[in-house]
Design a protein around this motif. Structure first.
Motif, PDB file in Angstrom:
ATOM      1  N   LEU A  17       0.856  -1.178   0.000  1.00 58.53           N
ATOM      2  CA  LEU A  17       0.000   0.000   0.000  1.00 58.53           C
ATOM      3  C   LEU A  17       0.898   1.235   0.000  1.00 58.53           C
ATOM      4  O   LEU A  17       2.023   1.177   0.520  1.00 58.53           O
ATOM      5  N   ARG A  18       0.383   2.317  -0.538  1.00 59.25           N
ATOM      6  CA  ARG A  18       1.086   3.587  -0.438  1.00 59.25           C
ATOM      7  C   ARG A  18       0.177   4.611   0.217  1.00 59.25           C
ATOM      8  O   ARG A  18      -0.900   4.915  -0.300  1.00 59.25           O
ATOM      9  N   LEU A  19       0.614   5.115   1.335  1.00 61.84           N
ATOM     10  CA  LEU A  19      -0.118   6.161   2.027  1.00 61.84           C
ATOM     11  C   LEU A  19       0.386   7.527   1.570  1.00 61.84           C
ATOM     12  O   LEU A  19       1.567   7.687   1.275  1.00 61.84           O
ATOM     13  N   SER A  20      -0.533   8.464   1.535  1.00 61.09           N
ATOM     14  CA  SER A  20      -0.186   9.842   1.191  1.00 61.09           C
ATOM     15  C   SER A  20      -0.668  10.772   2.293  1.00 61.09           C
ATOM     16  O   SER A  20      -1.689  10.510   2.939  1.00 61.09           O
ATOM     17  N   CYS A  21       0.036  11.845   2.474  1.00 63.89           N
ATOM     18  CA  CYS A  21      -0.349  12.867   3.448  1.00 63.89           C
ATOM     19  C   CYS A  21      -0.115  14.220   2.799  1.00 63.89           C
ATOM     20  O   CYS A  21       1.032  14.592   2.546  1.00 63.89           O
ATOM     21  N   THR A  22      -1.192  14.911   2.519  1.00 62.05           N
ATOM     22  CA  THR A  22      -1.098  16.203   1.852  1.00 62.05           C
ATOM     23  C   THR A  22      -1.335  17.326   2.859  1.00 62.05           C
ATOM     24  O   THR A  22      -2.282  17.267   3.640  1.00 62.05           O
ATOM     25  N   ALA A  23      -0.482  18.319   2.800  1.00 64.57           N
ATOM     26  CA  ALA A  23      -0.536  19.426   3.754  1.00 64.57           C
ATOM     27  C   ALA A  23      -0.986  20.703   3.089  1.00 64.57           C
ATOM     28  O   ALA A  23      -0.684  20.968   1.924  1.00 64.57           O
ATOM     29  N   SER A  24      -1.726  21.478   3.821  1.00 67.09           N
ATOM     30  CA  SER A  24      -2.060  22.827   3.390  1.00 67.09           C
ATOM     31  C   SER A  24      -1.104  23.781   4.094  1.00 67.09           C
ATOM     32  O   SER A  24      -0.551  23.450   5.148  1.00 67.09           O
ATOM     33  N   GLY A  25      -0.897  24.930   3.530  1.00 66.59           N
ATOM     34  CA  GLY A  25       0.022  25.874   4.147  1.00 66.59           C
ATOM     35  C   GLY A  25       1.247  26.070   3.300  1.00 66.59           C
ATOM     36  O   GLY A  25       1.691  25.162   2.607  1.00 66.59           O
ATOM     37  N   ARG A  26       1.805  27.229   3.352  1.00 63.20           N
ATOM     38  CA  ARG A  26       2.897  27.588   2.463  1.00 63.20           C
ATOM     39  C   ARG A  26       4.249  27.128   2.953  1.00 63.20           C
ATOM     40  O   ARG A  26       5.208  27.155   2.193  1.00 63.20           O
ATOM     41  N   THR A  27       4.364  26.699   4.197  1.00 62.35           N
ATOM     42  CA  THR A  27       5.683  26.389   4.729  1.00 62.35           C
ATOM     43  C   THR A  27       5.928  24.902   4.889  1.00 62.35           C
ATOM     44  O   THR A  27       6.806  24.495   5.630  1.00 62.35           O
ATOM     45  N   PHE A  28       5.172  24.080   4.171  1.00 59.46           N
ATOM     46  CA  PHE A  28       5.312  22.629   4.298  1.00 59.46           C
ATOM     47  C   PHE A  28       6.746  22.190   4.094  1.00 59.46           C
ATOM     48  O   PHE A  28       7.245  21.315   4.781  1.00 59.46           O
ATOM     49  N   SER A  29       7.418  22.799   3.138  1.00 58.91           N
ATOM     50  CA  SER A  29       8.750  22.338   2.775  1.00 58.91           C
ATOM     51  C   SER A  29       9.749  22.503   3.902  1.00 58.91           C
ATOM     52  O   SER A  29      10.815  21.895   3.873  1.00 58.91           O
ATOM     53  N   SER A  30       9.438  23.298   4.915  1.00 61.64           N
ATOM     54  CA  SER A  30      10.375  23.498   6.011  1.00 61.64           C
ATOM     55  C   SER A  30      10.105  22.577   7.200  1.00 61.64           C
ATOM     56  O   SER A  30      10.831  22.623   8.192  1.00 61.64           O
ATOM     57  N   TYR A  31       9.078  21.725   7.098  1.00 60.22           N
ATOM     58  CA  TYR A  31       8.667  20.895   8.221  1.00 60.22           C
ATOM     59  C   TYR A  31       9.290  19.509   8.166  1.00 60.22           C
ATOM     60  O   TYR A  31       9.404  18.899   7.107  1.00 60.22           O
ATOM     61  N   GLY A  32       9.659  19.004   9.347  1.00 59.95           N
ATOM     62  CA  GLY A  32       9.952  17.585   9.450  1.00 59.95           C
ATOM     63  C   GLY A  32       8.624  16.836   9.476  1.00 59.95           C
ATOM     64  O   GLY A  32       7.645  17.315  10.037  1.00 59.95           O
TER      65      GLY A  32
END
Length: 126
Positions: A17-32
């Motif tokens: 299976l492949r799980l996905s998690c999509t984030a809203s917000g402009r700073t996703f790329s800076s998050y662990g």
């Protein structure tokens, strides 16, 4: 940041299976980002985590060699590819985000994450 997890389902042992998690917000790329799971009557356990650029990845011993975490910052999405699934992988899987420099002091601790998705059920039949 709001997180939306998807991709769970019912699969036979040995499947994928492949799980996905999509984030809203402009700073996703800076998050662990991390994936955790919680089986019935159990605590929420660490599965995998990835730093903001994707160059550092950590896994629980129980999933090493079977699961792969990755991220696409252009799509604000983190993935968990799960192969060779076992019945003991059955759980609700949660994605989580933390707005802090990735560190071995917190990546596997659910209490250190700021944001959580709603969870997606993974059921592996024997």
């Amino acid at each position: 940041v709001q997180l939306q997890a998807s991709g769970g389902g019912l699969v036979q042992a040995g499947g994928s299976l492949r799980l996905s998690c999509t984030a809203s917000g402009r700073t996703f790329s800076s998050y662990g980002m991390g994936w955790f799971r919680q089986g019935p009557g159990k605590e929420r356990d660490f599965v995998a985590a990835i730093n903001w650029r994707g160059g550092i990845r950590n896994y629980a011993d129980s999933v090493k060699g079977r699961f792969t975490i990755s991220r696409d910052n252009a799509k604000n999405t983190v993935y968990l590819q799960m192969n060779s699934l076992k019945p003991e992988d059955t759980a609700v899987y949660y994605c989580a985000a933390k707005d802090q420099l990735y560190s071995s002091s917190w990546y596997d601790n659910p209490n250190r994450y700021n944001y959580w998705g709603q969870g997606t059920q993974v059921t592996v039949s024997s």
